[in-house]
Design a protein around this motif. Structure first.
Motif, PDB file in Angstrom:
ATOM      1  N   UNK A   8       0.852  -1.183   0.000  1.00 14.35           N
ATOM      2  CA  UNK A   8       0.000   0.000   0.000  1.00 14.35           C
ATOM      3  C   UNK A   8       0.892   1.238   0.000  1.00 14.35           C
ATOM      4  N   UNK A   9       0.510   2.233  -0.802  1.00 11.56           N
ATOM      5  CA  UNK A   9       1.303   3.458  -0.864  1.00 11.56           C
ATOM      6  C   UNK A   9       0.441   4.609  -1.360  1.00 11.56           C
ATOM      7  N   UNK A  10       0.771   5.829  -0.885  1.00 10.56           N
ATOM      8  CA  UNK A  10       0.191   7.044  -1.442  1.00 10.56           C
ATOM      9  C   UNK A  10       1.237   7.671  -2.356  1.00 10.56           C
ATOM     10  N   UNK A  11       0.850   7.960  -3.589  1.00  5.54           N
ATOM     11  CA  UNK A  11       1.808   8.373  -4.612  1.00  5.54           C
ATOM     12  C   UNK A  11       1.456   9.767  -5.116  1.00  5.54           C
ATOM     13  N   UNK A  12       2.439  10.660  -5.087  1.00  2.23           N
ATOM     14  CA  UNK A  12       2.273  12.015  -5.607  1.00  2.23           C
ATOM     15  C   UNK A  12       2.513  11.998  -7.111  1.00  2.23           C
ATOM     16  N   UNK A  13       1.537  12.500  -7.870  1.00  2.00           N
ATOM     17  CA  UNK A  13       1.602  12.431  -9.336  1.00  2.00           C
ATOM     18  C   UNK A  13       1.935  13.766  -9.988  1.00  2.00           C
ATOM     19  N   UNK A  14       1.995  14.856  -9.219  1.00  2.00           N
ATOM     20  CA  UNK A  14       2.294  16.179  -9.751  1.00  2.00           C
ATOM     21  C   UNK A  14       2.068  17.218  -8.677  1.00  2.00           C
ATOM     22  N   UNK A  15       2.202  18.494  -9.037  1.00  5.50           N
ATOM     23  CA  UNK A  15       1.948  19.581  -8.089  1.00  5.50           C
ATOM     24  C   UNK A  15       0.487  20.006  -8.191  1.00  5.50           C
ATOM     25  N   UNK A  16      -0.125  20.261  -7.029  1.00  6.52           N
ATOM     26  CA  UNK A  16      -1.520  20.690  -7.039  1.00  6.52           C
ATOM     27  C   UNK A  16      -2.180  20.463  -5.703  1.00  6.52           C
ATOM     28  N   UNK A  17      -3.509  20.333  -5.730  1.00 12.61           N
ATOM     29  CA  UNK A  17      -4.282  20.088  -4.533  1.00 12.61           C
ATOM     30  C   UNK A  17      -4.209  18.629  -4.106  1.00 12.61           C
ATOM     31  N   UNK A  18      -4.988  18.244  -3.105  1.00 10.27           N
ATOM     32  CA  UNK A  18      -4.933  16.876  -2.582  1.00 10.27           C
ATOM     33  C   UNK A  18      -5.197  15.796  -3.630  1.00 10.27           C
ATOM     34  N   UNK A  19      -5.900  16.154  -4.700  1.00 12.28           N
ATOM     35  CA  UNK A  19      -6.245  15.156  -5.711  1.00 12.28           C
ATOM     36  C   UNK A  19      -5.018  14.571  -6.421  1.00 12.28           C
ATOM     37  N   UNK A  20      -3.870  15.252  -6.368  1.00  8.04           N
ATOM     38  CA  UNK A  20      -2.680  14.719  -7.040  1.00  8.04           C
ATOM     39  C   UNK A  20      -1.997  13.641  -6.198  1.00  8.04           C
ATOM     40  N   UNK A  21      -2.474  13.440  -4.959  1.00  4.24           N
ATOM     41  CA  UNK A  21      -2.022  12.312  -4.133  1.00  4.24           C
ATOM     42  C   UNK A  21      -2.972  11.144  -4.353  1.00  4.24           C
ATOM     43  N   UNK A  22      -2.459  10.053  -4.861  1.00  7.78           N
ATOM     44  CA  UNK A  22      -3.314   8.930  -5.232  1.00  7.78           C
ATOM     45  C   UNK A  22      -2.921   7.677  -4.456  1.00  7.78           C
ATOM     46  N   UNK A  23      -3.943   6.993  -3.932  1.00  9.37           N
ATOM     47  CA  UNK A  23      -3.720   5.776  -3.140  1.00  9.37           C
ATOM     48  C   UNK A  23      -3.639   4.555  -4.046  1.00  9.37           C
ATOM     49  N   UNK A  24      -2.671   3.680  -3.758  1.00  6.40           N
ATOM     50  CA  UNK A  24      -2.515   2.420  -4.490  1.00  6.40           C
ATOM     51  C   UNK A  24      -2.399   1.280  -3.476  1.00  6.40           C
TER      52      UNK A  24
END
Length: 364
Positions: A8-24
């Motif tokens: 399990x990991x939370x992955x940062x996909x770019x700069x921005x609001x909380x939505x750019x942090x995605x759970x896998x």
């Protein structure tokens, strides 16, 4: 233990609001390189660097206070603490605590099975004092917002403590930042230190570590947080931004100046805290949560013989010293709340609201 192939990991996909942090739930588990160890993460604290890197606040194109939301314009060349772009995807989380479960071939075998704290600062171990050759755990490499993480074996410190993983995860970033800030200002016995933002992770650490150095401590914090801060026994606790700071100081401690200001706030109140520095006083800064753009009368700086110091990259001994303070019971954790890793969005929202005292931690 048998290490699973995914985690399990939370992955940062770019700069921005909380939505750019995605759970896998099935992110590949990292494998340690020859100089690395694999840590099963027990807890990982939140800090401003995580929020500011995600939002891109470090970019000079941003002049607002930290909010945790996306900004209208973020420079793509300088959105990280080091003024450079970072690579995505990235697992953030600097304040990781856990147990060593696998070793690279060059790693110290004595670390196997040990509970360790990870030093946030990545170094060139052939040139460890070179500030230009540093990175940050969870920024220039993957960090602790996951079930497993790798780190250079020289960047971890075994810790002997009865504290829980969550309690230990309150220390890494906040307390090493605070110790570095006080070290840069050479705080010691006889100093009176004014701490801004005293209810936050770094602020509450500054109180304890300045007192440990023999200084008197006066705190600025919202009045609804004074009861919690009082647990740390500062000399005095004042409102967050007194209208007449010299008078407030005089009423509290019998003098209207201090020898040191340890600031993590900045913003519009900056001039007020500078004005209460005694002749020859020191200002030391490791944050600007209320805004990075401030006004300074240079006559105050030079006519009163003030010294200003910024503090980010720490010398290697700071983290080892901090671990020794923990083991000797010289500092206490200020654990505000814990969240399961899956609720990292909620944890960050709570962190940004600043209604807590101390540190917020996620538990993989």
């Amino acid at each position: 233990m048998t290490v699973p192939r995914t985690m399990k990991a939370f992955v940062l996909t770019g700069h921005g609001g909380p939505e750019v942090l995605q759970y896998h739930a099935d992110w590949p588990t990292p494998e340690p390189l020859p100089d690395q160890i694999l840590v099963k993460v027990g807890a990982c604290g939140l800090n401003n660097t995580d929020i500011n890197t995600r939002s891109g606040w470090y970019s000079k194109s941003v002049t607002d206070a930290t909010t945790g939301d996306a900004y209208g314009e973020v420079g793509q060349e300088d959105p990280s603490w080091g003024g450079a772009a970072i690579a995505f995807p990235r697992i953030q989380g600097a304040d990781a605590v856990g147990r060593v479960v696998a070793l690279g071939e060059n790693a110290d075998p004595a670390l196997m099975g040990k509970r360790v704290m990870i030093d946030c600062w990545l170094r060139d171990w052939d040139d460890p004092f070179n500030k230009d050759k540093t990175g940050y755990f969870g920024s220039e490499c993957d960090g602790g917002f996951a079930e497993f993480s790798v780190a250079d074996y020289r960047n971890v410190h075994p810790v002997e403590s009865a504290m829980s993983d969550a309690e230990l995860a309150t220390f890494s970033c906040s307390y090493s930042t605070a110790e570095g800030t006080l070290s840069r200002a050479q705080v010691g016995d006889g100093d009176t230190v004014l701490v801004t933002g005293a209810s936050g992770g770094v602020g509450s650490a500054l109180i304890q570590l300045a007192k440990r150095r023999g200084a008197r401590v006066v705190c600025l914090a919202s009045e609804n947080k004074h009861e919690e801060i009082a647990r740390l026994n500062p000399e005095a606790i004042l409102p967050r931004a007194p209208t007449d700071l010299p008078s407030a100081l005089n009423d509290a401690i019998g003098r209207d100046t201090v020898s040191v200001v340890a600031d993590v706030v900045g913003g519009d109140y900056f001039a007020s805290v500078i004005d209460v520095l005694e002749r020859g006083g020191r200002y030391t800064c490791s944050g600007a949560i209320a805004g990075p753009m401030v006004s300074l009368d240079l006559r105050t700086l030079y006519l009163r013989d003030l010294t200003f110091a910024g503090s980010t990259v720490l010398p290697p001994h700071i983290f080892a010293d901090l671990v020794s303070y923990i083991e000797q019971g010289e500092v206490q954790p200020m654990l505000a709340a814990t969240y399961p890793l899956e609720q990292l969005h909620q944890a960050q929202a709570s962190f940004v609201e600043k209604k807590h005292t101390g540190n917020i931690v996620v538990l993989p």
